[in-house]
Write a protein that holds these residues in place. Structure first.
Motif, PDB file in Angstrom:
ATOM      1  N   CYS A  20       2.225   6.024   4.269  1.00  0.00           N
ATOM      2  CA  CYS A  20       3.452   6.284   3.896  1.00  0.00           C
ATOM      3  C   CYS A  20       4.667   6.081   4.425  1.00  0.00           C
ATOM      4  CB  CYS A  20       3.379   7.833   3.110  1.00  0.00           C
ATOM      5  SG  CYS A  20       2.139   8.058   1.780  1.00  0.00           S
ATOM      6  N   GLU A  21       4.603   6.505   5.607  1.00  0.00           N
ATOM      7  CA  GLU A  21       5.708   6.111   6.564  1.00  0.00           C
ATOM      8  C   GLU A  21       5.902   4.359   6.463  1.00  0.00           C
ATOM      9  OE1 GLU A  21       7.548   6.772  11.094  1.00  0.00           O
ATOM     10  OE2 GLU A  21       5.414   7.205  10.652  1.00  0.00           O
ATOM     11  N   PHE A  22       4.739   3.782   6.639  1.00  0.00           N
ATOM     12  CA  PHE A  22       4.886   2.201   6.521  1.00  0.00           C
ATOM     13  C   PHE A  22       5.201   1.643   5.163  1.00  0.00           C
ATOM     14  CE2 PHE A  22       2.337  -1.265   4.800  1.00  0.00           C
ATOM     15  CZ  PHE A  22       2.998  -2.434   5.363  1.00  0.00           C
ATOM     16  N   ILE A  64      12.204   6.351  -4.000  1.00  0.00           N
ATOM     17  CA  ILE A  64      11.001   5.814  -3.313  1.00  0.00           C
ATOM     18  C   ILE A  64      10.363   7.013  -2.459  1.00  0.00           C
ATOM     19  CG2 ILE A  64      10.552   4.495  -1.181  1.00  0.00           C
ATOM     20  CD1 ILE A  64      12.955   2.646  -2.030  1.00  0.00           C
ATOM     21  N   GLN A  65      11.102   8.042  -1.798  1.00  0.00           N
ATOM     22  CA  GLN A  65      10.495   9.114  -1.080  1.00  0.00           C
ATOM     23  C   GLN A  65       9.665  10.121  -2.132  1.00  0.00           C
ATOM     24  OE1 GLN A  65      13.858  11.136   0.811  1.00  0.00           O
ATOM     25  NE2 GLN A  65      14.235   9.563   2.176  1.00  0.00           N
ATOM     26  N   ASP A  66      10.049  10.211  -3.313  1.00  0.00           N
ATOM     27  CA  ASP A  66       9.432  11.001  -4.117  1.00  0.00           C
ATOM     28  C   ASP A  66       8.167  10.410  -4.713  1.00  0.00           C
ATOM     29  OD1 ASP A  66      11.273  13.086  -4.173  1.00  0.00           O
ATOM     30  OD2 ASP A  66      12.481  12.664  -6.160  1.00  0.00           O
ATOM     31  N   THR A  67       8.248   8.915  -4.993  1.00  0.00           N
ATOM     32  CA  THR A  67       6.968   8.412  -5.315  1.00  0.00           C
ATOM     33  C   THR A  67       5.925   8.532  -4.354  1.00  0.00           C
ATOM     34  OG1 THR A  67       8.338   6.782  -6.703  1.00  0.00           O
ATOM     35  CG2 THR A  67       6.135   5.952  -5.915  1.00  0.00           C
ATOM     36  N   LEU A  68       6.370   8.156  -2.825  1.00  0.00           N
ATOM     37  CA  LEU A  68       5.374   8.294  -1.746  1.00  0.00           C
ATOM     38  C   LEU A  68       4.850   9.517  -1.699  1.00  0.00           C
ATOM     39  CD1 LEU A  68       6.911   5.630   0.628  1.00  0.00           C
ATOM     40  CD2 LEU A  68       4.874   5.621  -0.768  1.00  0.00           C
ATOM     41  N   HIS A  69       5.632  10.698  -1.887  1.00  0.00           N
ATOM     42  CA  HIS A  69       5.293  11.905  -1.670  1.00  0.00           C
ATOM     43  C   HIS A  69       4.100  12.505  -2.690  1.00  0.00           C
ATOM     44  CE1 HIS A  69       5.585  16.148  -0.237  1.00  0.00           C
ATOM     45  NE2 HIS A  69       5.818  16.503  -1.491  1.00  0.00           N
ATOM     46  N   CYS A  70       4.209  11.841  -3.694  1.00  0.00           N
ATOM     47  CA  CYS A  70       3.189  11.923  -4.898  1.00  0.00           C
ATOM     48  C   CYS A  70       1.981  11.074  -4.685  1.00  0.00           C
ATOM     49  CB  CYS A  70       3.686  11.413  -6.133  1.00  0.00           C
ATOM     50  SG  CYS A  70       4.875  12.817  -6.713  1.00  0.00           S
ATOM     51  N   PRO A  73      -1.027  12.813  -1.283  1.00  0.00           N
ATOM     52  CA  PRO A  73      -2.145  13.377  -1.652  1.00  0.00           C
ATOM     53  C   PRO A  73      -3.483  12.400  -1.882  1.00  0.00           C
ATOM     54  CG  PRO A  73      -0.403  14.473  -2.544  1.00  0.00           C
ATOM     55  CD  PRO A  73       0.102  13.023  -2.164  1.00  0.00           C
ATOM     56  N   LEU A  74      -3.189  11.397  -2.543  1.00  0.00           N
ATOM     57  CA  LEU A  74      -4.254  10.462  -3.156  1.00  0.00           C
ATOM     58  C   LEU A  74      -4.808   9.448  -2.095  1.00  0.00           C
ATOM     59  CD1 LEU A  74      -2.343   9.080  -6.226  1.00  0.00           C
ATOM     60  CD2 LEU A  74      -4.377  10.708  -6.332  1.00  0.00           C
ATOM     61  N   ILE A  75      -3.685   9.091  -1.111  1.00  0.00           N
ATOM     62  CA  ILE A  75      -4.251   8.552   0.127  1.00  0.00           C
ATOM     63  C   ILE A  75      -5.030   9.356   0.885  1.00  0.00           C
ATOM     64  CG2 ILE A  75      -3.387   7.420   2.162  1.00  0.00           C
ATOM     65  CD1 ILE A  75      -1.075   5.971   0.570  1.00  0.00           C
ATOM     66  N   GLU A  76      -4.637  10.471   0.894  1.00  0.00           N
ATOM     67  CA  GLU A  76      -5.012  11.543   1.912  1.00  0.00           C
ATOM     68  C   GLU A  76      -6.749  11.744   1.506  1.00  0.00           C
ATOM     69  OE1 GLU A  76      -4.040  16.184   3.154  1.00  0.00           O
ATOM     70  OE2 GLU A  76      -2.359  14.662   2.936  1.00  0.00           O
ATOM     71  N   LEU A 149       3.732   1.321  -9.067  1.00  0.00           N
ATOM     72  CA  LEU A 149       2.326   1.724  -9.759  1.00  0.00           C
ATOM     73  C   LEU A 149       1.235   2.010  -8.560  1.00  0.00           C
ATOM     74  CD1 LEU A 149       1.955  -1.336 -12.245  1.00  0.00           C
ATOM     75  CD2 LEU A 149       3.237   0.923 -12.430  1.00  0.00           C
ATOM     76  N   VAL A 150       0.523   2.986  -8.778  1.00  0.00           N
ATOM     77  CA  VAL A 150      -0.853   3.300  -7.915  1.00  0.00           C
ATOM     78  C   VAL A 150      -2.007   3.236  -8.937  1.00  0.00           C
ATOM     79  CG1 VAL A 150      -1.810   5.185  -6.659  1.00  0.00           C
ATOM     80  CG2 VAL A 150       0.846   5.008  -6.879  1.00  0.00           C
ATOM     81  N   HIS A 151      -2.932   2.318  -8.436  1.00  0.00           N
ATOM     82  CA  HIS A 151      -4.259   2.547  -8.968  1.00  0.00           C
ATOM     83  C   HIS A 151      -5.046   3.215  -8.238  1.00  0.00           C
ATOM     84  CE1 HIS A 151      -3.593  -1.947 -11.039  1.00  0.00           C
ATOM     85  NE2 HIS A 151      -2.449  -1.557 -10.480  1.00  0.00           N
TER      86      HIS A 151
END
Length: 210
Positions: A20-22, A64-70, A73-76, A149-151
Motif C-alpha cells: 500500500c505504501e508502494f 488515494i489514501q482512503d482507497t488504499l486504506h480500503c 485488508p484485502l491484500i492482507e 478498481l480492485v479485482h
C-alpha cells in the motif's frame, strides 16, 4: 535479526503495509507522468532512493489514501488479485488501465532485514519504469480523470458489501465500461518475484484515444 514466516500472525500485514505504501507513490507518479493533473500540483520527493512526484492537493491525496486504506485488508488476506488505475476521457471511457497483478507465494523463513531491502530494490525498479512509461504510450486527450478498481477473489467479493472500512467510502461494483476495453494494446512494464509477493505491472491502452 528476526525471521518472518507465512505462519506469523503479522505476515499479511507486513505485505499489505509494503504494497500500500508502494501503490500510493505509484498512483501519484502515474497521474503525474500521464498528465491527468497539472504538473504544478506535484512536488518532487524521494522514495526507495528514486525521485518521484507526489501531489500536494489535499482532496486528491485523501481520495488515494482512503482507497488504499480500503484495499489494505484485502491484500492482507490475499484477496486482492489486481489493483487497477483507470484513466478515462471526458466521456468517462477508459483510455489507459495500469494493472498491478498481485499474488503472495508461500514464504520460506527469511531474515526481515534481507527481505525488506530486497523488496525495496524490486519496487524501485517499478517506479523507474513508471517514470519513463510515457515513451511507449500515446498522449492522452485533454480533460482526463481517473479511478481505482480492485479485482478480488470470489469469496472476498461476497463479503465486501458487508465490510465498510471507512464511513461514507463504500465499495461499489465497477461499470462494465471501466473494467473492459475493446482490443486494447498491451504494454508490459515490469514483473517482480520475491519471497513475500509476486507482482506484474502492465498497461492496457486504447488504440484510438482521440
Amino acid at each position: 535479526m528476526t525471521t518472518i514466516t507465512r505462519q506469523d500472525l503479522n505476515f499479511g500485514q507486513v505485505v499489505a503495509d509494503i504494497l500500500c505504501e508502494f501503490l500510493e507513490v505509484a498512483i501519484h507518479l502515474i497521474l503525474y507522468v500521464r498528465e491527468v493533473y497539472p504538473s504544478g500540483i506535484f512536488q518532487k520527493r524521494k522514495k526507495y532512493n528514486v525521485p518521484v512526484q507526489m501531489s500536494c492537493h489535499p482532496e486528491l491525496n485523501q481520495y488515494i489514501q482512503d482507497t488504499l486504506h480500503c484495499v489494505k485488508p484485502l491484500i492482507e488476506k490475499n484477496d486482492a488479485e489486481k489493483v487497477v488505475v483507470v484513466i478515462t476521457d471526458k466521456e468517462h471511457r477508459p483510455v489507459e488501465r495500469f494493472v498491478f497483478e498481485i499474488s503472495q507465494p508461500p514464504l520460506l523463513s527469511i531474515s526481515s532485514d534481507t527481505l525488506l531491502s530486497h523488496v525495496e530494490q524490486l519496487l524501485r525498479a517499478f517506479l523507474l519504469k513508471i517514470s519513463v512509461c510515457d515513451a511507449v504510450l500515446i498522449n492522452n486527450p485533454p480533460g482526463c480523470s481517473f479511478t481505482v478498481l480492485v479485482h478480488t477473489r470470489d469469496a472476498a467479493t461476497r463479503n465486501m458489501e458487508k465490510v465498510q472500512v471507512i464511513k461514507d467510502f463504500p465499495w461499489i461494483v465497477a461499470d462494465e465500461q471501466e473494467v473492459h476495453m475493446q482490443e486494447p494494446r498491451l504494454i508490459p512494464l515490469k514483473t517482480m518475484t520475491s519471497d513475500i509477493v509476486k507482482m506484474q505491472l502492465y498497461v492496457e491502452e486504447r488504440a484510438q484515444k482521440s
